[in-house]
Write a protein that holds these residues in place. Structure first.
Motif, mmCIF file in Angstrom:
data_model
loop_
_atom_site.group_PDB
_atom_site.id
_atom_site.type_symbol
_atom_site.label_atom_id
_atom_site.label_comp_id
_atom_site.label_asym_id
_atom_site.label_seq_id
_atom_site.Cartn_x
_atom_site.Cartn_y
_atom_site.Cartn_z
ATOM 1 N N ILE A 104 4.198 -9.944 17.199
ATOM 2 C CA ILE A 104 4.076 -8.844 16.236
ATOM 3 C C ILE A 104 4.662 -7.556 16.823
ATOM 4 C CG2 ILE A 104 2.498 -7.423 14.861
ATOM 5 C CD1 ILE A 104 0.445 -9.712 15.200
ATOM 6 N N ARG A 105 4.229 -7.214 18.040
ATOM 7 C CA ARG A 105 4.675 -5.960 18.656
ATOM 8 C C ARG A 105 6.181 -5.952 18.856
ATOM 9 N NH1 ARG A 105 1.097 -4.433 23.789
ATOM 10 N NH2 ARG A 105 2.661 -2.781 23.803
ATOM 11 N N THR A 106 6.745 -7.073 19.289
ATOM 12 C CA THR A 106 8.177 -7.137 19.525
ATOM 13 C C THR A 106 8.950 -7.013 18.223
ATOM 14 O OG1 THR A 106 7.771 -8.547 21.453
ATOM 15 C CG2 THR A 106 10.019 -8.496 20.592
ATOM 16 N N ALA A 107 8.441 -7.651 17.168
ATOM 17 C CA ALA A 107 9.091 -7.554 15.860
ATOM 18 C C ALA A 107 9.066 -6.124 15.338
ATOM 19 C CB ALA A 107 8.417 -8.497 14.867
ATOM 20 N N ILE A 108 7.936 -5.449 15.512
ATOM 21 C CA ILE A 108 7.845 -4.062 15.040
ATOM 22 C C ILE A 108 8.758 -3.160 15.866
ATOM 23 C CG2 ILE A 108 6.302 -2.070 14.836
ATOM 24 C CD1 ILE A 108 4.118 -4.022 13.942
ATOM 25 N N GLN A 109 8.833 -3.427 17.186
ATOM 26 C CA GLN A 109 9.751 -2.652 18.016
ATOM 27 C C GLN A 109 11.192 -2.885 17.575
ATOM 28 O OE1 GLN A 109 9.178 -0.284 20.472
ATOM 29 N NE2 GLN A 109 11.379 -0.014 20.148
ATOM 30 N N ALA A 110 11.532 -4.137 17.255
ATOM 31 C CA ALA A 110 12.875 -4.431 16.762
ATOM 32 C C ALA A 110 13.133 -3.698 15.452
ATOM 33 C CB ALA A 110 13.055 -5.943 16.581
ATOM 34 N N TRP A 111 12.112 -3.623 14.625
ATOM 35 C CA TRP A 111 12.260 -2.922 13.348
ATOM 36 C C TRP A 111 12.525 -1.436 13.562
ATOM 37 C CZ3 TRP A 111 9.104 0.894 11.162
ATOM 38 C CH2 TRP A 111 9.436 1.249 9.847
ATOM 39 N N ALA A 115 16.089 -1.022 14.154
ATOM 40 C CA ALA A 115 16.981 -1.652 13.171
ATOM 41 C C ALA A 115 17.478 -0.634 12.154
ATOM 42 C CB ALA A 115 16.239 -2.780 12.465
ATOM 43 N N PRO A 116 18.525 -0.971 11.416
ATOM 44 C CA PRO A 116 19.023 -0.057 10.375
ATOM 45 C C PRO A 116 17.976 0.189 9.293
ATOM 46 C CG PRO A 116 20.613 -1.817 10.829
ATOM 47 C CD PRO A 116 19.350 -2.182 11.539
ATOM 48 N N ASP A 117 18.070 1.332 8.639
ATOM 49 C CA ASP A 117 17.171 1.633 7.523
ATOM 50 C C ASP A 117 17.271 0.530 6.473
ATOM 51 O OD1 ASP A 117 16.430 3.953 8.733
ATOM 52 O OD2 ASP A 117 17.709 5.261 7.516
ATOM 53 N N GLY A 118 16.112 0.203 5.905
ATOM 54 C CA GLY A 118 16.078 -0.836 4.878
ATOM 55 C C GLY A 118 15.751 -2.212 5.422
ATOM 56 N N THR A 119 15.683 -2.346 6.756
ATOM 57 C CA THR A 119 15.313 -3.637 7.343
ATOM 58 C C THR A 119 13.858 -3.953 7.020
ATOM 59 O OG1 THR A 119 16.885 -3.341 9.151
ATOM 60 C CG2 THR A 119 15.121 -4.945 9.501
ATOM 61 N N MET A 122 0.830 -1.198 0.000
ATOM 62 C CA MET A 122 0.000 0.000 0.000
ATOM 63 C C MET A 122 0.869 1.256 0.000
ATOM 64 S SD MET A 122 -3.016 -1.033 2.656
ATOM 65 C CE MET A 122 -4.140 -2.381 2.302
ATOM 66 N N ASP A 123 0.298 2.292 -0.559
ATOM 67 C CA ASP A 123 1.028 3.531 -0.797
ATOM 68 C C ASP A 123 1.602 4.149 0.479
ATOM 69 O OD1 ASP A 123 1.985 5.595 -2.312
ATOM 70 O OD2 ASP A 123 0.146 6.750 -2.188
ATOM 71 N N MET A 124 0.850 4.099 1.578
ATOM 72 C CA MET A 124 1.253 4.834 2.780
ATOM 73 C C MET A 124 1.840 3.949 3.875
ATOM 74 S SD MET A 124 -1.739 7.757 3.093
ATOM 75 C CE MET A 124 -3.142 6.767 2.587
ATOM 76 N N TRP A 125 2.096 2.675 3.571
ATOM 77 C CA TRP A 125 2.620 1.756 4.583
ATOM 78 C C TRP A 125 3.903 2.281 5.224
ATOM 79 C CZ3 TRP A 125 2.430 -2.576 7.545
ATOM 80 C CH2 TRP A 125 3.619 -3.169 7.909
ATOM 81 N N GLN A 126 4.867 2.631 4.402
ATOM 82 C CA GLN A 126 6.163 3.041 4.934
ATOM 83 C C GLN A 126 6.047 4.304 5.784
ATOM 84 O OE1 GLN A 126 8.764 1.041 4.534
ATOM 85 N NE2 GLN A 126 10.051 2.311 5.877
ATOM 86 N N ASP A 127 5.211 5.250 5.341
ATOM 87 C CA ASP A 127 5.024 6.475 6.121
ATOM 88 C C ASP A 127 4.446 6.169 7.496
ATOM 89 O OD1 ASP A 127 6.022 8.093 4.146
ATOM 90 O OD2 ASP A 127 4.066 8.536 3.271
ATOM 91 N N ARG A 128 3.469 5.266 7.545
ATOM 92 C CA ARG A 128 2.880 4.904 8.835
ATOM 93 C C ARG A 128 3.921 4.258 9.741
ATOM 94 N NH1 ARG A 128 -1.763 3.136 5.704
ATOM 95 N NH2 ARG A 128 -3.494 4.563 6.077
ATOM 96 N N MET A 129 4.677 3.329 9.193
ATOM 97 C CA MET A 129 5.688 2.642 9.993
ATOM 98 C C MET A 129 6.756 3.614 10.501
ATOM 99 S SD MET A 129 4.882 -0.568 10.349
ATOM 100 C CE MET A 129 3.250 0.138 10.634
ATOM 101 N N GLU A 130 7.146 4.554 9.653
ATOM 102 C CA GLU A 130 8.139 5.543 10.072
ATOM 103 C C GLU A 130 7.594 6.430 11.188
ATOM 104 O OE1 GLU A 130 11.198 5.819 9.389
ATOM 105 O OE2 GLU A 130 11.395 4.407 7.726
ATOM 106 N N LEU A 131 6.313 6.770 11.105
ATOM 107 C CA LEU A 131 5.721 7.603 12.155
ATOM 108 C C LEU A 131 5.678 6.873 13.489
ATOM 109 C CD1 LEU A 131 2.798 9.616 10.537
ATOM 110 C CD2 LEU A 131 4.788 10.507 11.737
ATOM 111 N N ILE A 132 5.352 5.576 13.465
ATOM 112 C CA ILE A 132 5.376 4.801 14.703
ATOM 113 C C ILE A 132 6.786 4.806 15.281
ATOM 114 C CG2 ILE A 132 5.136 2.470 15.671
ATOM 115 C CD1 ILE A 132 2.861 2.025 13.634
ATOM 116 N N ARG A 133 7.773 4.739 14.402
ATOM 117 C CA ARG A 133 9.168 4.771 14.828
ATOM 118 C C ARG A 133 9.521 6.117 15.450
ATOM 119 N NH1 ARG A 133 14.334 2.691 12.018
ATOM 120 N NH2 ARG A 133 12.975 1.864 10.412
#
Length: 199
Positions: free
Chosen positions: A163-170, A173-177, A104-115
């Motif tokens: 799921i939550r732990t994996a997203i927290q690890a992400w 993690a370095p960019d591009g993970t 989806m178009d906005m997936w990465q933006d959402r994930m970056e905002l959570i980060r």
């Protein structure tokens, strides 16, 4: 009439998309606390009343979730091949869902905002609670157990923790993970009975 309904549905999707984009852009630039619903609406070119036809808060516009997704998750888990364990069924469903989301178009933006924005954690936790209930309903259906059975509750809770732990690890993690790979790895640990990985 069908064409009219089709156009109306398309307009609704376009409006929802415009509101989500506006919310993401503004919060990314200014942080969630500095952005108002009115500013989101002005950016999207709609009224606040229209905003509240789609979302109850700006956080919900950024991290979207609804009952239709819960229903899909429950059914998908319940209808996976019977030979699969409940954890394997959940792993397969979530791997597919994450793969679709990443397209989806906005997936990465959402994930970056959570980060980047701790203020969104509350909304993320609420979504994870909804996922947990949906998973529990799916496990209950596939096992014939009650939704409040301890096995069902533990399986759903452990899956959401993965799921939550994996997203927290992400987020650390370095960019591009790839977050999907981390989620898959987390479920592999669950399926192994949390056996330590080989060095």
């Amino acid at each position: 009439m069908a064409m009219v309904r089709g156009r109306r549905a398309h307009r609704k999707l376009a409006t929802r998309d415009a509101l989500q984009r506006a919310a993401l852009e503004l919060v990314r630039s200014n942080g969630p606390d500095a952005v108002t619903v009115e500013e989101i609406c002005a950016r999207a070119g709609v009224s606040p009343r229209t905003f509240f036809n789609y979302f109850t808060s700006k956080e919900e516009a950024i991290i979207d979730w609804d009952a239709e997704i819960d229903a899909f998750v429950t059914t998908a888990v319940a209808e996976r091949p019977p030979a699969e364990s409940p954890v394997r069924a959940i792993r397969a469903v979530l791997a597919s869902a994450v793969g679709d989301a990443m397209g989806m178009d906005m997936w990465q933006d959402r994930m970056e905002l959570i980060r980047e924005q701790p203020g969104l954690i509350g909304r993320f936790v609420a979504v994870m609670g909804s996922v947990q209930r949906a998973l529990a309903a799916g496990v209950a259906r596939r096992t014939g157990l009650a939704t409040d059975h301890l096995y069902v509750a533990v399986t759903a809770a452990a899956s959401v923790a993965a799921i939550r732990t994996a997203i927290q690890a992400w987020t650390d993690a370095p960019d591009g993970t790839d977050p999907a790979r981390l989620i898959d790895d987390a479920f592999a640990y669950l399926e192994s009975g949390l056996a330590p990985p080989a060095h």
